[in-house]
Design a protein around this motif. Sequence first.
Motif, short mmCIF file in Angstrom:
data_model
loop_
_atom_site.label_atom_id
_atom_site.label_comp_id
_atom_site.label_asym_id
_atom_site.label_seq_id
_atom_site.Cartn_x
_atom_site.Cartn_y
_atom_site.Cartn_z
N LEU A 424 0.52 -0.64 0.11
CA LEU A 424 0.19 -0.24 0.66
C LEU A 424 0.93 1.28 0.07
O LEU A 424 1.66 1.54 0.93
N HIS A 425 0.27 2.51 -0.53
CA HIS A 425 0.44 3.81 -0.50
C HIS A 425 0.82 3.67 0.78
O HIS A 425 0.25 3.79 1.38
N PRO A 426 1.74 4.94 0.87
CA PRO A 426 2.70 5.21 2.90
C PRO A 426 1.04 5.89 3.05
O PRO A 426 1.58 5.95 4.22
N ASP A 427 0.12 6.52 2.20
CA ASP A 427 -0.56 7.14 2.63
C ASP A 427 -2.05 6.39 3.14
O ASP A 427 -2.80 6.67 4.08
N PHE A 428 -1.62 5.29 3.26
CA PHE A 428 -2.42 4.46 3.96
C PHE A 428 -2.11 3.12 5.30
O PHE A 428 -3.14 2.76 5.77
N HIS A 429 -0.88 3.43 5.12
CA HIS A 429 -0.35 2.93 6.13
C HIS A 429 -0.59 3.54 8.15
O HIS A 429 -0.67 2.34 8.50
N LYS A 559 -2.19 6.37 -6.77
CA LYS A 559 -1.61 6.26 -5.44
C LYS A 559 -2.05 5.67 -3.96
O LYS A 559 -2.31 5.46 -1.97
N ILE A 560 -2.74 4.39 -4.36
CA ILE A 560 -3.18 3.42 -3.00
C ILE A 560 -2.37 1.99 -3.55
O ILE A 560 -2.41 1.72 -1.99
N ILE A 561 -2.02 1.80 -4.32
CA ILE A 561 -1.02 0.61 -4.16
C ILE A 561 0.23 1.24 -4.82
O ILE A 561 0.60 1.67 -5.46
N LYS A 564 6.23 -1.27 -7.77
CA LYS A 564 7.39 -2.68 -6.95
C LYS A 564 6.21 -4.12 -6.02
O LYS A 564 7.36 -4.73 -6.28
N ALA A 565 5.92 -3.10 -5.41
CA ALA A 565 4.79 -5.17 -4.93
C ALA A 565 4.33 -5.84 -6.17
O ALA A 565 4.42 -6.82 -6.47
N VAL A 566 3.66 -5.20 -6.90
CA VAL A 566 3.16 -5.52 -8.19
C VAL A 566 3.82 -6.85 -9.03
O VAL A 566 3.68 -7.15 -9.47
N GLU A 567 4.85 -5.49 -9.32
CA GLU A 567 6.14 -6.60 -10.32
C GLU A 567 6.58 -7.59 -9.34
O GLU A 567 7.25 -8.39 -10.04
N GLU A 585 -9.07 -3.55 -8.96
CA GLU A 585 -8.23 -2.99 -9.32
C GLU A 585 -9.13 -3.08 -10.97
O GLU A 585 -9.80 -2.11 -11.43
N LYS A 586 -10.04 -4.56 -10.72
CA LYS A 586 -11.25 -4.02 -11.44
C LYS A 586 -12.41 -2.84 -11.67
O LYS A 586 -13.28 -2.48 -11.98
#
Length: 594
Positions: A424-429, A559-561, A564-567, A585-586
């Motif tokens: 998750l993006h830092p905004d969600f941490h 800026k939700i995910i 690098k994590a997806v990769e 995503e869908k």
Amino acid sequence: MCGITGWWNSKSKIDHDLFYRMRDTLTHRGPDGFGSYFSADDKLALGHRRLSFLDLSDTGTQPLSNEDQTIWITINGEIYNYKELREDLVKQGHKFKSNTDSEVVIHAFEEWGMKMLDKLEGMFAFALWDEKNQKLFLARDRFGIKPLYYYFDNEQIIFASEIKAIIENKNIPREINKKSVSEYFIYRYIPSPNTIFNNIFKIEPAHYIEINSNLDIHKYEYHKFKFDNINASRKSITKKVDELVRRSVGIHIRSDVPVGSFLSGGYDSSLMVKYFSELKEGINTFSIGFDNWDKSEHKYAKIVSDKFKTNHKSEILGQESLDILDMLMYYYDEPIADISIIPTYQVSKLASENNKAVLSGEGADEFFAGYTWHRDYLWHVDKKQIRDSKKWGWELPINNFDIDSYSKAMAMGNFDKDELTELLHPDFHSNIPEDTSEFYRKFYDESLPIPKRFQFIDIKCFMGELVLTKVDRASMANSLEVRVPFLNKEISSLMLSLDQKVYYDKKKQKVLLRNILKKDLPKEIIERKKQGFTGPDDYYMDFDWYKNNLKNSELIKAKIINKKAVEKYLDEKDHWRLWKVAVLEKWYKKWLCQ
């Protein structure tokens, strides 16, 4: 089965045209008719889309009222003991204008108030308006079979069977609940009472809320499951289960239109079809299979169908069926990452081409301890399970199976706090839960024997939040009603009252159901290993599909995910985590990018 919606605004009048549009987003839940009620001051509205089964005449049109129009109801579901309740109510002097089960709820409320919920046997979500007392009641059945959502602010409450009806009102903000994003990745769903959106909530199973004229909300839990450890002979309980399930199937096929049944070839659906075929000849049954899979259940379903002489229809799925995920997101307007959402939709579509209602076996695994974790992890540990513990990466020894172990077993792509922080993006941490098993822990009761502790969590979490939601959306997308005979008050009460030794056998799954079926079905069915309604792992391991569907990710742009994590998941071929990302995503593209 139907779709319901409503709106109570304390400050201004209801916009009728907007309300009709909100109601009609639920047309798939009720294509047979519609209706609306507006209060005299135009500040309250109830809406209904009808899928008709009982009393097909216009007298069954909802919303329905009592004789003096002081009590109104819009209801989604079926009350299976409505005939018995109606007889009692007639004796008390109540007069009926229709033959529907829905009208019974109105008169039951007049007679018993909300205590009538204890008397209802069925699946339901309803809104009841008490004009005299200016109170609105929203309620769900004890198991959570039928859904009900609501939006609330200081001036209004809006409710509906599905979120899409609420957010059809463009004044309702579509703001993502950041904690819910974490919970989605942890559990594969968002636990009640929260949803993916801020200020939109679920009514929890076995609960109702009462709203007064000041829009004060009071929540009540009207049913709690009761446990005991009664010892009884397995033979006597087998006979009792036979009696109760047979009776429940008989009640569940009450309808003025033909009812069919799902059939997987497993114990649950096979037992239902056995009883159903004894009551009616030539019933329709339906199954789904998969290309090039030796465990494909359509083969086993055909064996059972031939035995009970049903009119069986099946469909075989290939990799191309993954492409319907975009379309499914309209119906799953809150993301749910169960891997069987596609086959459940497809078997519902197949059934809907032949019937308006079908039976399904949800609830049997929970109450008869039929899941693999019941059999493999809660009573006995052997060498294979120790090997499995290493495979699953459990930190604790498997013979200390606890909440954290259960959480990992259920995750299908585990997301602990560290993994969520990476994804998750830092905004969600700051919204990542400290305890990523907290929803399971909410229902963990150490006073129960170990097996029942986890059966209870299965009932309240896995079944009540994920399985029944999945089935409701998939079936209603096809205007199909799914009826669940194992989710019956008497059956659940009996099973939870027993010592687990009565209904559990390490070597024989769901031994009580097995004992009933073994004289009717061949060894190929009786000895078949338990499997979920999923499909082969290869079906979910099309990594080109994941790459194509995530290469321009809106979740990354928003800026939700993190990219690098997806990769990393793609490089490691981590298909379970990728599946969760792909579903979200869908969903995001459907509901927040249009």
